[in-house]
Design a protein around this motif. Structure first.
Motif, PDB file in Angstrom:
ATOM      1  N   TRP A  36       0.819  -1.208   0.000  1.00 15.33           N
ATOM      2  CA  TRP A  36       0.000   0.000   0.000  1.00 15.33           C
ATOM      3  C   TRP A  36       0.859   1.266   0.000  1.00 15.33           C
ATOM      4  O   TRP A  36       0.419   2.318  -0.445  1.00 15.33           O
ATOM      5  CB  TRP A  36      -0.923   0.022   1.220  1.00 15.33           C
ATOM      6  N   VAL A  37       2.074   1.163   0.507  1.00 20.90           N
ATOM      7  CA  VAL A  37       2.965   2.318   0.574  1.00 20.90           C
ATOM      8  C   VAL A  37       3.924   2.342  -0.613  1.00 20.90           C
ATOM      9  O   VAL A  37       4.142   3.387  -1.237  1.00 20.90           O
ATOM     10  CB  VAL A  37       3.757   2.318   1.898  1.00 20.90           C
ATOM     11  N   VAL A  38       4.515   1.191  -0.951  1.00 22.09           N
ATOM     12  CA  VAL A  38       5.563   1.148  -1.968  1.00 22.09           C
ATOM     13  C   VAL A  38       5.001   1.460  -3.351  1.00 22.09           C
ATOM     14  O   VAL A  38       5.556   2.293  -4.097  1.00 22.09           O
ATOM     15  CB  VAL A  38       6.253  -0.232  -1.960  1.00 22.09           C
ATOM     16  N   ILE A  39       3.902   0.818  -3.728  1.00 17.62           N
ATOM     17  CA  ILE A  39       3.372   0.994  -5.078  1.00 17.62           C
ATOM     18  C   ILE A  39       2.920   2.425  -5.341  1.00 17.62           C
ATOM     19  O   ILE A  39       3.248   3.004  -6.379  1.00 17.62           O
ATOM     20  CB  ILE A  39       2.239  -0.018  -5.334  1.00 17.62           C
ATOM     21  N   GLN A  96      -5.831   3.519  -5.914  1.00 18.76           N
ATOM     22  CA  GLN A  96      -6.311   2.150  -5.756  1.00 18.76           C
ATOM     23  C   GLN A  96      -5.309   1.313  -4.970  1.00 18.76           C
ATOM     24  O   GLN A  96      -5.695   0.505  -4.113  1.00 18.76           O
ATOM     25  CB  GLN A  96      -6.553   1.519  -7.125  1.00 18.76           C
ATOM     26  N   ALA A  97      -4.026   1.489  -5.225  1.00 19.68           N
ATOM     27  CA  ALA A  97      -3.009   0.701  -4.526  1.00 19.68           C
ATOM     28  C   ALA A  97      -2.908   1.098  -3.052  1.00 19.68           C
ATOM     29  O   ALA A  97      -2.619   0.256  -2.194  1.00 19.68           O
ATOM     30  CB  ALA A  97      -1.652   0.873  -5.204  1.00 19.68           C
ATOM     31  N   SER A  98      -3.165   2.360  -2.734  1.00 19.64           N
ATOM     32  CA  SER A  98      -3.068   2.803  -1.342  1.00 19.64           C
ATOM     33  C   SER A  98      -4.257   2.384  -0.493  1.00 19.64           C
ATOM     34  O   SER A  98      -4.191   2.438   0.744  1.00 19.64           O
ATOM     35  CB  SER A  98      -2.934   4.327  -1.294  1.00 19.64           C
ATOM     36  N   LYS A  99      -5.375   1.985  -1.128  1.00 21.46           N
ATOM     37  CA  LYS A  99      -6.571   1.531  -0.414  1.00 21.46           C
ATOM     38  C   LYS A  99      -7.122   2.597   0.534  1.00 21.46           C
ATOM     39  O   LYS A  99      -7.723   2.287   1.558  1.00 21.46           O
ATOM     40  CB  LYS A  99      -6.276   0.264   0.408  1.00 21.46           C
ATOM     41  N   SER A 100      -6.902   3.854   0.192  1.00 25.87           N
ATOM     42  CA  SER A 100      -7.336   4.915   1.100  1.00 25.87           C
ATOM     43  C   SER A 100      -8.231   5.952   0.442  1.00 25.87           C
ATOM     44  O   SER A 100      -8.514   6.981   1.053  1.00 25.87           O
ATOM     45  CB  SER A 100      -6.102   5.640   1.666  1.00 25.87           C
ATOM     46  N   CYS A 101      -8.651   5.696  -0.786  1.00 22.80           N
ATOM     47  CA  CYS A 101      -9.458   6.700  -1.492  1.00 22.80           C
ATOM     48  C   CYS A 101     -10.477   5.970  -2.352  1.00 22.80           C
ATOM     49  O   CYS A 101     -10.308   5.860  -3.564  1.00 22.80           O
ATOM     50  CB  CYS A 101      -8.556   7.606  -2.336  1.00 22.80           C
ATOM     51  N   ASN A 277      -3.762 -11.423 -10.892  1.00 22.49           N
ATOM     52  CA  ASN A 277      -4.071 -10.027 -10.587  1.00 22.49           C
ATOM     53  C   ASN A 277      -2.810  -9.257 -10.193  1.00 22.49           C
ATOM     54  O   ASN A 277      -2.604  -8.113 -10.619  1.00 22.49           O
ATOM     55  CB  ASN A 277      -5.104  -9.953  -9.463  1.00 22.49           C
ATOM     56  N   THR A 278      -1.969  -9.891  -9.392  1.00 21.32           N
ATOM     57  CA  THR A 278      -0.713  -9.252  -9.006  1.00 21.32           C
ATOM     58  C   THR A 278       0.202  -9.057 -10.206  1.00 21.32           C
ATOM     59  O   THR A 278       0.838  -8.001 -10.362  1.00 21.32           O
ATOM     60  CB  THR A 278       0.003 -10.088  -7.938  1.00 21.32           C
ATOM     61  N   ALA A 279       0.255 -10.072 -11.082  1.00 22.86           N
ATOM     62  CA  ALA A 279       1.092  -9.971 -12.283  1.00 22.86           C
ATOM     63  C   ALA A 279       0.598  -8.861 -13.203  1.00 22.86           C
ATOM     64  O   ALA A 279       1.402  -8.119 -13.778  1.00 22.86           O
ATOM     65  CB  ALA A 279       1.107 -11.312 -13.014  1.00 22.86           C
ATOM     66  N   LEU A 280      -0.723  -8.730 -13.357  1.00 18.96           N
ATOM     67  CA  LEU A 280      -1.273  -7.660 -14.186  1.00 18.96           C
ATOM     68  C   LEU A 280      -0.936  -6.288 -13.614  1.00 18.96           C
ATOM     69  O   LEU A 280      -0.602  -5.358 -14.355  1.00 18.96           O
ATOM     70  CB  LEU A 280      -2.787  -7.820 -14.317  1.00 18.96           C
ATOM     71  N   MET A 281      -1.001  -6.155 -12.294  1.00 19.67           N
ATOM     72  CA  MET A 281      -0.697  -4.871 -11.671  1.00 19.67           C
ATOM     73  C   MET A 281       0.777  -4.506 -11.859  1.00 19.67           C
ATOM     74  O   MET A 281       1.108  -3.372 -12.220  1.00 19.67           O
ATOM     75  CB  MET A 281      -1.045  -4.918 -10.189  1.00 19.67           C
ATOM     76  N   VAL A 282       1.665  -5.474 -11.650  1.00 14.84           N
ATOM     77  CA  VAL A 282       3.103  -5.198 -11.754  1.00 14.84           C
ATOM     78  C   VAL A 282       3.502  -4.930 -13.199  1.00 14.84           C
ATOM     79  O   VAL A 282       4.241  -3.978 -13.498  1.00 14.84           O
ATOM     80  CB  VAL A 282       3.902  -6.375 -11.165  1.00 14.84           C
ATOM     81  N   THR A 283       3.018  -5.756 -14.129  1.00 16.63           N
ATOM     82  CA  THR A 283       3.400  -5.585 -15.536  1.00 16.63           C
ATOM     83  C   THR A 283       2.800  -4.320 -16.139  1.00 16.63           C
ATOM     84  O   THR A 283       3.421  -3.693 -17.005  1.00 16.63           O
ATOM     85  CB  THR A 283       2.974  -6.809 -16.350  1.00 16.63           C
ATOM     86  N   SER A 284       1.595  -3.939 -15.704  1.00 14.64           N
ATOM     87  CA  SER A 284       1.019  -2.687 -16.207  1.00 14.64           C
ATOM     88  C   SER A 284       1.829  -1.492 -15.712  1.00 14.64           C
ATOM     89  O   SER A 284       2.029  -0.517 -16.452  1.00 14.64           O
ATOM     90  CB  SER A 284      -0.438  -2.560 -15.759  1.00 14.64           C
ATOM     91  N   MET A 285       2.302  -1.557 -14.470  1.00 15.55           N
ATOM     92  CA  MET A 285       3.162  -0.499 -13.959  1.00 15.55           C
ATOM     93  C   MET A 285       4.483  -0.458 -14.728  1.00 15.55           C
ATOM     94  O   MET A 285       5.003   0.620 -15.032  1.00 15.55           O
ATOM     95  CB  MET A 285       3.424  -0.712 -12.467  1.00 15.55           C
ATOM     96  N   PHE A 286       4.992  -1.622 -15.082  1.00 17.11           N
ATOM     97  CA  PHE A 286       6.219  -1.688 -15.872  1.00 17.11           C
ATOM     98  C   PHE A 286       5.991  -1.126 -17.273  1.00 17.11           C
ATOM     99  O   PHE A 286       6.877  -0.500 -17.859  1.00 17.11           O
ATOM    100  CB  PHE A 286       6.712  -3.134 -15.952  1.00 17.11           C
ATOM    101  N   GLY A 287       4.789  -1.354 -17.840  1.00 21.09           N
ATOM    102  CA  GLY A 287       4.480  -0.794 -19.148  1.00 21.09           C
ATOM    103  C   GLY A 287       4.395   0.721 -19.118  1.00 21.09           C
ATOM    104  O   GLY A 287       4.808   1.398 -20.071  1.00 21.09           O
ATOM    105  N   CYS A 288       3.875   1.275 -18.021  1.00 18.88           N
ATOM    106  CA  CYS A 288       3.780   2.729 -17.905  1.00 18.88           C
ATOM    107  C   CYS A 288       5.145   3.391 -17.811  1.00 18.88           C
ATOM    108  O   CYS A 288       5.281   4.592 -18.088  1.00 18.88           O
ATOM    109  CB  CYS A 288       2.935   3.109 -16.696  1.00 18.88           C
ATOM    110  N   ILE A 289       6.169   2.636 -17.429  1.00 17.74           N
ATOM    111  CA  ILE A 289       7.526   3.198 -17.370  1.00 17.74           C
ATOM    112  C   ILE A 289       7.973   3.675 -18.748  1.00 17.74           C
ATOM    113  O   ILE A 289       8.820   4.571 -18.863  1.00 17.74           O
ATOM    114  CB  ILE A 289       8.503   2.151 -16.799  1.00 17.74           C
ATOM    115  N   HIS A 290       7.387   3.111 -19.790  1.00 17.70           N
ATOM    116  CA  HIS A 290       7.765   3.502 -21.143  1.00 17.70           C
ATOM    117  C   HIS A 290       7.524   4.984 -21.386  1.00 17.70           C
ATOM    118  O   HIS A 290       8.254   5.623 -22.162  1.00 17.70           O
ATOM    119  CB  HIS A 290       6.980   2.656 -22.157  1.00 17.70           C
TER     120      HIS A 290
END
Length: 358
Positions: A36-39, A96-101, A277-290
């Motif tokens: 929740w903090v790192v992502i 969404q990742a922080s679960k606080s909003c 679900n975890t793989a989709l979240m990590v790989t989508s974040m990696f795609g946004c690095i582009h």
């Protein structure tokens, strides 16, 4: 007579047990809270770097508006797509990742973030396909699709790319919903066949076209290394395509696996579903690095763009230079052709000098 009785009551009376489940639950809770903090922090850093890089890129394009080229048209549209992705998608995903909003993940914002994410991907791969196809024609067939004589063709191609990307993102707009799971709101996809169909049109077909064009260009580079290695456009296009696939391929492979699993109607095993679900979240974040890497690639590969950035940061007067991006789009004469023309002119000059001497 000595008594041989042994008092074991004290040994068995301490019947304390260690609750391993509580320990595991505590560790899982710590891992979840860490994500929740790192992502969100990673999303924030990614957004800041991407906005700075693309902001400088757009500033250079604004200063160069008087001497616009075909390459500038494609670079502008790519940068606009990256800025939209960084401004619209990443803040929603960080929330969404922080679960606080939970209110940030309303139906409209959830749908828009998913649609903008796909629009950015489709614009990127279609624009690269247009540039690579133009490079393929210039290298293999000594002709060009885009030229300064037909500037409208580049604008029409970019408009068609945006329209096609918007049409392909309709499925994400319609089927992406904000769903409450375990008292937490998440953006999820509720479709399978439609996703596979539009993903085939939006990823597999242009990917095959890119691979074919780049393969022919590389083969020609191997055969005619002396002439074609001087073409800076090829040395810029190939790294752009390679980094694009490196960033987006893991996400697309994971998405295809998840879609095939949904179509086959396999039972949702908790571990498998959570892993996907975890793989989709990590790989989508990696795609946004582009979106962050593209300005850095221009900075490292394009010498004229690097000079413009340094002049802009120093507040020095910007001198008019040639192509900033060295993509070769819109340039009528190739370096190889220039070499041949130069040899012919030298032969004609020598021949004329011999005639005058006679």
């Amino acid at each position: 007579m000595m008594s041989m009785e042994v008092d074991l009551d004290g040994l068995f009376r301490q019947n304390e047990t260690f609750d391993y489940d509580k320990d595991y639950e505590y560790k899982d809770e710590l891992e979840i809270r860490a994500t929740w903090v790192v992502i969100p922090v990673l999303y924030s850093v990614q957004m800041v770097i991407g906005l700075l890089g693309n902001g400088l890129l757009l500033a250079v394009l604004a200063l160069k508006r008087r001497s616009w080229s075909m390459s500038d048209t494609f670079i502008l549209h790519l940068s606009v797509a990256d800025v939209l992705l960084l401004l619209v998608t990443l803040p929603v995903w960080a929330a969404q990742a922080s679960k606080s909003c939970d209110w940030c993940l309303s139906g409209f914002l959830c749908k828009m973030s998913g649609a903008v994410f796909d629009v950015n991907f489709y614009c990127g791969i279609f624009m690269l396909a247009c540039i690579s196809f133009d490079s393929y024609l210039s290298v293999i067939h000594a002709t060009q699709l885009y030229s300064q004589k037909r500037p409208w063709l580049a604008h029409i191609s970019c408009i068609l790319v945006w329209l096609g990307s918007l049409i392909l993102s309709i499925a994400d707009w319609y089927f992406t919903v904000a769903k409450k799971d375990y008292e937490q709101v998440e953006c999820v996809h509720e479709y399978s066949v439609a996703r596979l169909g539009h993903h085939t049109l939006g990823f597999l077909l242009p990917a095959v076209a890119l691979i074919i064009c780049c393969s022919f260009i590389l083969l020609r580079l191997q055969r005619c290394s002396k002439g074609l290695q001087k073409q800076r456009s090829i040395m810029v296009i190939l790294p752009l395509v390679g980094v694009f696939f490196l960033c987006w391929m893991p996400y697309n492979i994971t998405l295809i696996v998840d879609t095939v699993r949904s179509i086959s109607k396999e039972p949702d095993v908790g571990t498998l579903k959570g892993s996907l679900n975890t793989a989709l979240m990590v790989t989508s974040m990696f795609g946004c690095i582009h979106a962050c890497l593209r300005p850095l690639l221009y900075l490292g590969l394009c010498q004229n763009f690097r000079k413009q950035i340094l002049a802009l940061l120093r507040c020095a007067p910007v001198k008019s230079v040639g192509s900033l991006w060295e993509l070769g789009v819109g340039e009528e004469v190739l370096p190889e052709q220039n070499h041949e023309v130069g040899e012919r002119e030298l032969m004609n000059v020598d021949h004329q000098e011999q005639l005058t001497q006679c």
